[in-house]
Write a protein that holds these residues in place. Structure first.
Motif, PDB file in Angstrom:
ATOM      1  N   VAL A  37      -3.875  -3.633   8.130  1.00  0.00           N
ATOM      2  CA  VAL A  37      -3.573  -2.922   6.891  1.00  0.00           C
ATOM      3  C   VAL A  37      -2.517  -3.703   6.119  1.00  0.00           C
ATOM      4  CG1 VAL A  37      -4.168  -0.703   7.909  1.00  0.00           C
ATOM      5  CG2 VAL A  37      -1.778  -1.450   7.912  1.00  0.00           C
ATOM      6  N   PHE A  38      -2.508  -3.458   4.807  1.00  0.00           N
ATOM      7  CA  PHE A  38      -1.645  -4.227   3.922  1.00  0.00           C
ATOM      8  C   PHE A  38      -0.796  -3.252   3.120  1.00  0.00           C
ATOM      9  CE2 PHE A  38      -5.341  -6.532   5.127  1.00  0.00           C
ATOM     10  CZ  PHE A  38      -4.836  -7.767   5.477  1.00  0.00           C
ATOM     11  N   GLY A  39       0.333  -2.894   3.728  1.00  0.00           N
ATOM     12  CA  GLY A  39       1.212  -1.895   3.161  1.00  0.00           C
ATOM     13  C   GLY A  39       1.144  -0.593   3.933  1.00  0.00           C
ATOM     14  N   ALA A  40       2.207   0.197   3.847  1.00  0.00           N
ATOM     15  CA  ALA A  40       2.341   1.405   4.664  1.00  0.00           C
ATOM     16  C   ALA A  40       1.312   2.467   4.319  1.00  0.00           C
ATOM     17  CB  ALA A  40       3.747   1.973   4.496  1.00  0.00           C
ATOM     18  N   SER A  41       0.934   2.572   3.067  1.00  0.00           N
ATOM     19  CA  SER A  41       0.048   3.664   2.662  1.00  0.00           C
ATOM     20  C   SER A  41      -1.322   3.575   3.309  1.00  0.00           C
ATOM     21  CB  SER A  41      -0.100   3.682   1.137  1.00  0.00           C
ATOM     22  OG  SER A  41      -0.680   2.467   0.680  1.00  0.00           O
ATOM     23  N   ALA A  42      -1.709   2.376   3.717  1.00  0.00           N
ATOM     24  CA  ALA A  42      -3.041   2.191   4.280  1.00  0.00           C
ATOM     25  C   ALA A  42      -3.121   2.549   5.764  1.00  0.00           C
ATOM     26  CB  ALA A  42      -3.487   0.744   4.085  1.00  0.00           C
ATOM     27  N   ALA A  43      -1.994   2.637   6.439  1.00  0.00           N
ATOM     28  CA  ALA A  43      -2.010   2.843   7.894  1.00  0.00           C
ATOM     29  C   ALA A  43      -2.637   4.167   8.287  1.00  0.00           C
ATOM     30  CB  ALA A  43      -0.592   2.738   8.448  1.00  0.00           C
ATOM     31  N   SER A  44      -2.211   5.252   7.670  1.00  0.00           N
ATOM     32  CA  SER A  44      -2.748   6.564   8.030  1.00  0.00           C
ATOM     33  C   SER A  44      -4.226   6.669   7.685  1.00  0.00           C
ATOM     34  CB  SER A  44      -1.965   7.677   7.333  1.00  0.00           C
ATOM     35  OG  SER A  44      -2.010   7.516   5.914  1.00  0.00           O
ATOM     36  N   ALA A  72       2.188  -7.249   4.984  1.00  0.00           N
ATOM     37  CA  ALA A  72       2.792  -6.949   3.694  1.00  0.00           C
ATOM     38  C   ALA A  72       1.727  -6.577   2.676  1.00  0.00           C
ATOM     39  CB  ALA A  72       3.587  -8.151   3.188  1.00  0.00           C
ATOM     40  N   SER A  73       2.052  -5.647   1.814  1.00  0.00           N
ATOM     41  CA  SER A  73       1.144  -5.258   0.739  1.00  0.00           C
ATOM     42  C   SER A  73       0.826  -6.473  -0.134  1.00  0.00           C
ATOM     43  CB  SER A  73       1.796  -4.162  -0.109  1.00  0.00           C
ATOM     44  OG  SER A  73       0.972  -3.822  -1.198  1.00  0.00           O
ATOM     45  N   GLY A  74      -0.457  -6.618  -0.478  1.00  0.00           N
ATOM     46  CA  GLY A  74      -0.867  -7.717  -1.344  1.00  0.00           C
ATOM     47  C   GLY A  74      -1.034  -9.054  -0.663  1.00  0.00           C
ATOM     48  N   SER A  75      -0.982  -9.085   0.674  1.00  0.00           N
ATOM     49  CA  SER A  75      -1.001 -10.383   1.371  1.00  0.00           C
ATOM     50  C   SER A  75      -2.344 -10.717   2.023  1.00  0.00           C
ATOM     51  CB  SER A  75       0.111 -10.439   2.424  1.00  0.00           C
ATOM     52  OG  SER A  75      -0.142  -9.555   3.501  1.00  0.00           O
ATOM     53  N   TYR A  76      -3.382  -9.930   1.737  1.00  0.00           N
ATOM     54  CA  TYR A  76      -4.678 -10.210   2.366  1.00  0.00           C
ATOM     55  C   TYR A  76      -5.162 -11.619   2.062  1.00  0.00           C
ATOM     56  CZ  TYR A  76      -9.636  -9.968   3.534  1.00  0.00           C
ATOM     57  OH  TYR A  76     -10.881 -10.230   4.059  1.00  0.00           O
ATOM     58  N   LEU A  78       7.413  -0.994   7.278  1.00  0.00           N
ATOM     59  CA  LEU A  78       7.397  -0.586   8.675  1.00  0.00           C
ATOM     60  C   LEU A  78       7.830   0.866   8.810  1.00  0.00           C
ATOM     61  CD1 LEU A  78       7.065  -1.081  11.684  1.00  0.00           C
ATOM     62  CD2 LEU A  78       9.384  -2.042  11.713  1.00  0.00           C
ATOM     63  N   LYS A  79       8.866   1.250   8.071  1.00  0.00           N
ATOM     64  CA  LYS A  79       9.328   2.642   8.126  1.00  0.00           C
ATOM     65  C   LYS A  79       8.212   3.595   7.727  1.00  0.00           C
ATOM     66  CE  LYS A  79      14.238   1.751   7.196  1.00  0.00           C
ATOM     67  NZ  LYS A  79      15.338   1.877   6.199  1.00  0.00           N
ATOM     68  N   GLY A  80       7.450   3.211   6.725  1.00  0.00           N
ATOM     69  CA  GLY A  80       6.374   4.070   6.242  1.00  0.00           C
ATOM     70  C   GLY A  80       5.180   4.136   7.161  1.00  0.00           C
ATOM     71  N   SER A  81       5.129   3.240   8.142  1.00  0.00           N
ATOM     72  CA  SER A  81       3.983   3.197   9.060  1.00  0.00           C
ATOM     73  C   SER A  81       4.336   3.616  10.478  1.00  0.00           C
ATOM     74  CB  SER A  81       3.433   1.759   9.114  1.00  0.00           C
ATOM     75  OG  SER A  81       3.171   1.252   7.837  1.00  0.00           O
TER      76      SER A  81
END
Length: 269
Positions: free
Chosen positions: A9-16, A30-34, A46-49
């Motif tokens: 996943v790329f960013g915390a919002s995608a984990a759930s 990191a978000s945007g790093s694909y 990390l905190k968000g995931s």
């Protein structure tokens, strides 16, 4: 035996969302790093995931591929290596990772041969940078460590004109990673996609079992080829097997394709 699905996943919002779709493990980037192959996330990401219920593996990669033509990826300067050490320590100090859940770090560092021997691609042969990898594995403990697709660069150093059973670079690389103490390797069995490298993947998985190293099969794993890949590698007959698929609808939004994820999962149970 059920095959596990690891979703990067790329960013915390995608984990759930990935867990809702059926991921049994998450690789956090990191978000945007694909497009860069996944980079080190921020502490906020990390905190968000960190509240996920499945193992969380954190990418440690300070930059994407070099822009110079023919330059090899995963070879880092002293400054970049220091960034990797610092990132691991910062994430550990935050107290957000859970050893019991199976959390860990994903990284890989190579070094090139000093002689003039080339692979036929215009580049020198490469090997595991054992000294630096040892340091990062020790820094990461007690958490799990995964050597990512930098391993495919090592596999590609073997002469493709030689029979698979006579190739040596991948064996040396696997032995080196076992000596460093890695718990797993993410690999497509060479450059390109996993479905193109089934014969080599079979050799890698079989040898890795001797070291009790988990092989995570990744690289172009999609719903249209997962059944063939699973059958040819006999993944359901092997212990602790995982496949790695981004299940993305497109590489710009980095949003999941629900149908893709469901299609992959249908063949993993």
């Amino acid at each position: 035996m059920t095959i596990g699905l690891e979703i990067p996943v790329f960013g915390a919002s995608a984990a759930s969302k990935a867990i809702e779709l059926g991921a049994s493990r998450i690789e956090l980037n990191a978000s945007g790093s694909y497009s860069d192959g996944g980079l080190t996330p921020s502490l906020e990401e990390l905190k968000g995931s960190s509240c996920v219920r499945v193992p969380l593996r954190v990418m440690i990669r300070p930059r994407g591929p070099p822009s110079e033509l023919q330059a090899r990826d995963f070879i880092y300067s002293d400054e970049e290596f220091a960034q990797m050490e610092t990132s691991i320590q910062r994430f550990k100090d935050a107290g957000l990772l859970n050893e019991g859940r199976g959390d860990g770090f994903v990284f890989g560092i190579l070094k090139e041969s000093q002689d003039a021997a080339e692979t036929g691609t215009g580049r020198r042969k490469c090997w595991v940078d054992k000294e630096r990898c040892n340091r990062l594995v020790e820094a990461a403990r007690p958490f799990k460590t995964v050597f990512h697709r930098a391993f495919d660069e090592i596999v590609s150093c073997d002469d493709t004109g030689v029979a698979i059973d006579d190739r040596h670079a991948w064996r040396i690389g696997l032995d080196d990673l076992a000596a460093c103490g890695f718990d797993a390797i993410l690999t497509s069995g060479g450059l390109g996609n996993a479905i193109q490298n089934v014969a080599m993947l079979d050799r890698i998985i079989t040898r890795a079992e001797v070291f009790e190293i988990e092989i995570i099969v990744g690289g172009g794993v999609r719903k249209h080829n997962i059944q063939r890949l699973s059958q040819q590698l006999k993944l359901k007959e092997r212990p602790s097997t995982y496949v790695h698929s981004a299940c993305l609808s497109n590489t710009v939004s980095e949003g999941f394709d629900v149908d893709e994820a469901i299609g992959v999962l249908l063949h993993l149970g």
